[in-house]
Design a protein around this motif. Structure first.
Motif, short mmCIF file in Angstrom:
data_model
loop_
_atom_site.label_atom_id
_atom_site.label_comp_id
_atom_site.label_asym_id
_atom_site.label_seq_id
_atom_site.Cartn_x
_atom_site.Cartn_y
_atom_site.Cartn_z
N ALA A 1 0.82 -1.21 0.00
CA ALA A 1 0.00 0.00 0.00
C ALA A 1 0.86 1.26 0.00
CB ALA A 1 -0.92 -0.01 1.22
N ALA A 2 1.99 1.20 0.72
CA ALA A 2 2.81 2.39 0.89
C ALA A 2 3.71 2.69 -0.29
CB ALA A 2 3.66 2.25 2.15
N SER A 3 4.09 1.68 -1.06
CA SER A 3 5.11 1.84 -2.09
C SER A 3 4.86 3.00 -3.05
CB SER A 3 5.27 0.54 -2.88
OG SER A 3 6.27 0.68 -3.86
N PRO A 4 3.68 3.12 -3.66
CA PRO A 4 3.50 4.24 -4.60
C PRO A 4 3.59 5.60 -3.92
CG PRO A 4 1.43 3.08 -4.23
CD PRO A 4 2.50 2.25 -3.63
N PHE A 5 3.15 5.70 -2.68
CA PHE A 5 3.20 6.97 -1.96
C PHE A 5 4.63 7.34 -1.59
CE2 PHE A 5 -1.07 5.30 -1.24
CZ PHE A 5 -1.84 6.39 -1.61
N LEU A 6 5.44 6.33 -1.21
CA LEU A 6 6.84 6.59 -0.92
C LEU A 6 7.58 7.08 -2.16
CD1 LEU A 6 6.21 5.02 1.74
CD2 LEU A 6 8.47 3.97 1.53
N HIS A 7 7.29 6.46 -3.29
CA HIS A 7 7.94 6.89 -4.53
C HIS A 7 7.51 8.30 -4.94
CE1 HIS A 7 9.06 2.62 -4.93
NE2 HIS A 7 9.97 3.05 -5.75
N ASP A 8 6.25 8.63 -4.71
CA ASP A 8 5.79 9.98 -5.02
C ASP A 8 6.49 11.00 -4.13
OD1 ASP A 8 4.12 9.07 -6.98
OD2 ASP A 8 2.28 9.21 -5.79
N LEU A 9 6.62 10.67 -2.82
CA LEU A 9 7.28 11.58 -1.89
C LEU A 9 8.75 11.79 -2.28
CD1 LEU A 9 5.99 10.53 1.66
CD2 LEU A 9 5.79 12.80 0.60
N TYR A 10 9.40 10.69 -2.63
CA TYR A 10 10.81 10.82 -3.00
C TYR A 10 10.96 11.65 -4.28
CZ TYR A 10 15.44 9.82 -4.70
OH TYR A 10 16.72 9.97 -5.19
N ALA A 11 10.10 11.39 -5.25
CA ALA A 11 10.18 12.13 -6.51
C ALA A 11 9.96 13.62 -6.28
CB ALA A 11 9.15 11.59 -7.50
N ALA A 12 9.11 13.97 -5.33
CA ALA A 12 8.80 15.37 -5.08
C ALA A 12 9.87 16.07 -4.25
CB ALA A 12 7.46 15.48 -4.36
N THR A 13 10.62 15.32 -3.43
CA THR A 13 11.56 15.94 -2.49
C THR A 13 13.02 15.58 -2.73
OG1 THR A 13 11.37 14.11 -0.91
CG2 THR A 13 9.78 15.93 -0.70
#
Length: 252
Positions: free
Chosen positions: A89-101
């Motif tokens: 569940a967390a994987s896509p959100f972690l990748h989005d956070l990393y891409a943004a920051t």
């Protein structure tokens, strides 16, 4: 370190678990003698069991002769319920956070009085950190750890606050001060640290809730400074944490 596994009547399973339990964050590579000592086993017994574990991929031997945890154990570990649904569940959100920051992003859970890191994303521009996937660190000097400690049972908080050790000059080791900070974490909805675990690294973290109530994990970001970007990072983390929480709630 396991205790009393060399006693008469100790089962093979207890001895094998003692050998595997000899490894931890600060003991990733162990010689046979060290394994035997930390598992409280005679060297010949440890030699026999370690050989079988290595033959089945549970342990691996390095060119220098030390032993490390093998791929077989890691493969089994990622099947643990605490990880499977949450990680997916967390994987896509972690990748989005990393891409943004482009900052180090952590997903972690509480394991007793420690924080267990389930996932970590980082790059060359990220601040160096000591955490790795599968590693355990103290709860009180880390952002994700403070979130988890703030929502932990009182007995856990009492145990942690009774043995606060200074890791850097900025680590909070005064129980009253830490208790006040944990209260703010619960009221504000996020935790911060400033060079408490690693010099040059600051962190901000938020809780991940199942069914909008139970805190099951923490989501955090490590950056060089929080002076300007804290509101933006908190907002991004809270959006991601809400998405993860909604995903695991729908799947439960």
């Amino acid at each position: 370190m396991a205790g009393n596994t060399s006693r008469p009547g100790a089962t093979v399973v207890s001895r094998v678990l003692a050998l595997l339990g000899a490894f931890d964050e600060t003991h990733r590579r162990l010689t046979l003698t060290e394994l035997a000592r930390r598992a409280d086993l005679p060297v010949p017994t440890a030699h026999r069991l370690v050989g079988e574990l290595a033959a089945h991929g549970a342990l691996a031997r390095t060119p220098s002769g030390e032993y490390v945890v093998g791929r077989q154990i890691w493969s089994l570990g990622v099947l643990a319920p605490v990880q499977t649904g949450l990680l997916e569940a967390a994987s896509p959100f972690l990748h989005d956070l990393y891409a943004a920051t482009l900052a180090t992003v952590h997903l972690a859970v509480r394991d007793g009085t420690q924080v267990l890191y389930l996932d970590r994303l980082s790059g060359r521009r990220s601040v160096p950190v000591v955490s790795t996937v599968g590693s355990r660190l103290p709860l009180y000097p880390t952002g994700v750890g403070k979130v988890l400690l703030a929502h932990a049972p009182e007995r856990v908080q009492v145990e942690v606050l009774s043995s606060l050790t200074r890791i850097t000059p900025h680590t909070i080791t005064q129980p009253a001060r830490l208790r006040a900070q944990l209260a703010r974490v619960r009221s504000d909805g996020y935790a911060t640290t400033v060079e408490e675990m690693t010099l040059g690294a600051c962190s901000v973290a938020v809780p991940v809730r199942r069914n909008e109530a139970e805190v099951v994990a923490a989501l955090g970001i490590v950056v060089p400074s929080l002076r300007r970007d804290r509101p933006r990072l908190v907002a991004a983390l809270q959006v991601a944490a809400h998405g993860i929480g909604r995903s695991i709630s729908d799947g439960s």
